[in-house]
Design a protein around this motif. Structure first.
Motif, short mmCIF file in Angstrom:
data_model
loop_
_atom_site.label_atom_id
_atom_site.label_comp_id
_atom_site.label_asym_id
_atom_site.label_seq_id
_atom_site.Cartn_x
_atom_site.Cartn_y
_atom_site.Cartn_z
N VAL A 122 -2.70 -38.10 0.81
CA VAL A 122 -4.07 -38.46 1.14
C VAL A 122 -4.10 -39.50 2.26
O VAL A 122 -4.94 -39.42 3.16
N ILE A 123 -3.18 -40.45 2.25
CA ILE A 123 -3.17 -41.47 3.28
C ILE A 123 -2.96 -40.86 4.66
O ILE A 123 -3.55 -41.30 5.66
N ASP A 124 -2.14 -39.80 4.74
CA ASP A 124 -1.93 -39.12 6.02
C ASP A 124 -3.20 -38.41 6.49
O ASP A 124 -3.52 -38.40 7.68
N ILE A 125 -3.93 -37.83 5.54
CA ILE A 125 -5.19 -37.16 5.87
C ILE A 125 -6.21 -38.18 6.39
O ILE A 125 -6.90 -37.95 7.39
N ILE A 126 -6.27 -39.33 5.72
CA ILE A 126 -7.21 -40.37 6.14
C ILE A 126 -6.86 -40.87 7.54
O ILE A 126 -7.73 -40.97 8.41
N LYS A 127 -5.59 -41.17 7.76
CA LYS A 127 -5.18 -41.67 9.09
C LYS A 127 -5.50 -40.64 10.17
O LYS A 127 -6.05 -40.98 11.22
N GLU A 128 -5.19 -39.39 9.90
CA GLU A 128 -5.44 -38.33 10.88
C GLU A 128 -6.94 -38.19 11.17
O GLU A 128 -7.35 -37.99 12.32
N THR A 129 -7.76 -38.31 10.14
CA THR A 129 -9.22 -38.21 10.31
C THR A 129 -9.71 -39.24 11.32
O THR A 129 -10.47 -38.92 12.25
N PHE A 130 -9.28 -40.49 11.16
CA PHE A 130 -9.75 -41.55 12.05
C PHE A 130 -9.07 -41.50 13.41
O PHE A 130 -9.69 -41.82 14.42
N GLU A 131 -7.82 -41.06 13.46
CA GLU A 131 -7.15 -40.90 14.76
C GLU A 131 -7.87 -39.84 15.59
O GLU A 131 -8.00 -39.98 16.81
N ASN A 132 -8.34 -38.79 14.93
CA ASN A 132 -9.08 -37.74 15.64
C ASN A 132 -10.42 -38.24 16.18
O ASN A 132 -11.00 -37.62 17.07
N LEU A 133 -10.90 -39.38 15.64
CA LEU A 133 -12.14 -39.98 16.15
C LEU A 133 -11.85 -40.99 17.26
O LEU A 133 -12.77 -41.63 17.77
N GLY A 134 -10.58 -41.13 17.64
CA GLY A 134 -10.23 -42.00 18.75
C GLY A 134 -9.75 -43.39 18.37
O GLY A 134 -9.66 -44.28 19.22
N TYR A 135 -9.42 -43.61 17.09
CA TYR A 135 -9.02 -44.92 16.62
C TYR A 135 -7.50 -45.00 16.43
O TYR A 135 -6.87 -44.05 15.97
N PHE A 136 -6.95 -46.14 16.80
CA PHE A 136 -5.56 -46.47 16.47
C PHE A 136 -5.59 -47.00 15.05
O PHE A 136 -6.36 -47.93 14.75
N VAL A 137 -4.82 -46.43 14.14
CA VAL A 137 -4.93 -46.75 12.71
C VAL A 137 -3.63 -47.36 12.19
O VAL A 137 -2.54 -46.85 12.45
N GLU A 138 -3.78 -48.43 11.45
CA GLU A 138 -2.66 -49.05 10.74
C GLU A 138 -3.03 -49.18 9.28
O GLU A 138 -4.21 -49.33 8.94
N VAL A 139 -2.01 -49.13 8.41
CA VAL A 139 -2.22 -49.33 6.98
C VAL A 139 -1.50 -50.62 6.59
O VAL A 139 -0.30 -50.74 6.81
N TRP A 140 -2.27 -51.57 6.07
CA TRP A 140 -1.72 -52.85 5.66
C TRP A 140 -1.74 -52.92 4.14
O TRP A 140 -2.76 -52.62 3.50
#
Length: 195
Positions: free
Chosen positions: A138-156
């Motif tokens: 699920v975390i990969d799906i979430i990251k990909e969703t926001f990356e596709n919107l143009g965001y650089f994503v980090e998980v802390w």
């Protein structure tokens, strides 16, 4: 030179703890969205100048419905979608079809329509190990969703006990920054540390 406070909106606001952390860090939080009536009553009592929308976020999924509520462009959007489907507390077997598991998509719709400089989404640590019905993390799906919107994503991954809270409370923060719109990750980190 004095600058205006950056503007934050709080989705899945609960009683407002996440937004309070951002206020303490110097952000303005003029709008919260929450479905629970008691949480909304608490928000209205504690923050009489805030606009509190009591509504199911799943009913606010078009650009016009979101912009009817949010009459300004936020610098950052924050929120903690319900986590019962991911939590390690409760029954050992979690249901990957639990409808609460996809509420991050509604959060992503707000990001898509409002295009803030950054967002922060909070959830339980169990999210890191959960998979959907197809077996994808699920975390990969979430990251990909926001990356596709143009965001650089980090998980802390943060433990509240390391920041002076007398409780071992581990949470993850999914932090997105749009480099084209730019908001300091340092400012986001300061906000999280003060919660």
């Amino acid at each position: 030179m004095l600058t205006a406070q950056p503007i934050t909106i709080d989705l899945f606001a609960g009683a407002g703890g996440f937004g309070l952390g951002f206020e303490i860090a110097g952000f303005s939080v003029p709008l919260s969205v929450e479905i629970d009536a008691w949480a909304c009553d608490t928000l209205r009592h504690n923050r009489p100048n805030m606009t509190v929308i009591q509504q199911d976020i799943r009913d606010l999924k078009t650009a016009s419905s979101i912009k009817d509520i949010c009459h300004f462009k936020p610098d950052i959007v924050i929120g903690g979608p319900p986590c019962q489907g991911f939590s390690i507390a409760g029954p050992a077997q979690k249901d990957p079809k639990d409808p609460r598991n996809s509420l991050f998509i509604n959060f992503a719709e707000w990001i898509c329509f409002l295009q803030p400089k950054a967002f922060v989404m909070e959830n339980v640590k169990g999210l890191l190990s959960r998979k959907n019905i197809e077996g994808r993390k699920v975390i990969d799906i979430i990251k990909e969703t926001f990356e596709n919107l143009g965001y650089f994503v980090e998980v802390w991954s943060l433990n509240a006990a390391e920041y002076g809270v007398p409780q071992i409370r581990e949470r993850i923060f999914i932090v997105g920054n749009n480099p084209l719109l730019s908001l300091s990750v340092r400012a986001i980190a300061r906000s999280l540390m003060r919660q």
